[in-house]
Design a protein around this motif. Structure first.
Motif, PDB file in Angstrom:
ATOM      1  N   VAL A   1       0.577  -1.470   0.348  1.00 15.97           N
ATOM      2  CA  VAL A   1      -0.038  -0.076  -0.163  1.00 15.97           C
ATOM      3  C   VAL A   1       0.817   1.007  -0.358  1.00 15.97           C
ATOM      4  CG1 VAL A   1      -2.040   1.169   0.835  1.00 15.97           C
ATOM      5  CG2 VAL A   1      -1.828  -1.106   1.308  1.00 15.97           C
ATOM      6  N   ILE A   2       0.496   1.547  -0.843  1.00 14.19           N
ATOM      7  CA  ILE A   2       1.197   3.453  -1.380  1.00 14.19           C
ATOM      8  C   ILE A   2       0.766   5.058  -0.954  1.00 14.19           C
ATOM      9  CG2 ILE A   2       2.231   5.342  -2.512  1.00 14.19           C
ATOM     10  CD1 ILE A   2       3.360   2.533  -4.270  1.00 14.19           C
ATOM     11  N   ASP A   3       0.529   5.380   0.378  1.00 15.66           N
ATOM     12  CA  ASP A   3       0.119   5.935   0.988  1.00 15.66           C
ATOM     13  C   ASP A   3       0.464   7.713   0.144  1.00 15.66           C
ATOM     14  OD1 ASP A   3      -1.841   7.596   2.304  1.00 15.66           O
ATOM     15  OD2 ASP A   3      -0.838   8.121   4.035  1.00 15.66           O
ATOM     16  N   VAL A   4      -0.192   7.936  -0.370  1.00 13.40           N
ATOM     17  CA  VAL A   4      -0.273   9.486  -1.312  1.00 13.40           C
ATOM     18  C   VAL A   4      -1.387  10.274  -0.975  1.00 13.40           C
ATOM     19  CG1 VAL A   4       1.365   8.080  -2.691  1.00 13.40           C
ATOM     20  CG2 VAL A   4      -1.045   8.487  -3.394  1.00 13.40           C
ATOM     21  N   ASP A   5      -1.005  11.208  -1.566  1.00 17.48           N
ATOM     22  CA  ASP A   5      -2.373  12.503  -1.252  1.00 17.48           C
ATOM     23  C   ASP A   5      -3.042  12.375  -3.172  1.00 17.48           C
ATOM     24  OD1 ASP A   5      -4.472  14.410  -1.820  1.00 17.48           O
ATOM     25  OD2 ASP A   5      -3.088  15.691  -0.892  1.00 17.48           O
ATOM     26  N   GLU A   6      -3.616  11.774  -2.905  1.00 18.90           N
ATOM     27  CA  GLU A   6      -4.178  11.592  -4.484  1.00 18.90           C
ATOM     28  C   GLU A   6      -4.625  12.670  -5.144  1.00 18.90           C
ATOM     29  OE1 GLU A   6      -6.751   8.034  -5.108  1.00 18.90           O
ATOM     30  OE2 GLU A   6      -6.199   7.223  -3.601  1.00 18.90           O
TER      31      GLU A   6
END
Length: 80
Positions: free
Chosen positions: A10-15
């Motif tokens: 899982v990559i936590d990014v601000d979409e």
């Protein structure tokens, strides 16, 4: 959140901050990724650079082998 296409982490990014073509790196496997779509957010492995380097290495190896064979032929000619 989005998953790495290589290791599924899982990559936590601000979409909302990402645009198509942006580059990312997976913190789990170190893969170079690029944003291939924003709605929905999609990542793809950015293998273009790695493949180019690999292909160049193959051609260099072939050239080295040919040069070595030519040098051996020249040495044999000198013995005669």
């Amino acid at each position: 959140m989005v998953n790495c296409p290589k290791c599924d982490a899982v990559i936590d990014v601000d979409e909302e901050e990402l645009d198509e073509g942006d580059a990312l790196t997976c913190e789990e496997c170190g893969a170079n990724l690029k944003v291939s779509g924003v709605s929905p957010l999609e990542l793809s492995a950015d293998d273009d650079d790695d493949e180019d380097d690999f292909e160049d290495d193959d051609f260099e190896d072939e050239d080295d082998e040919e040069n070595a064979e030519e040098e051996e032929d020249e040495e044999e000619d000198e013995w005669k």
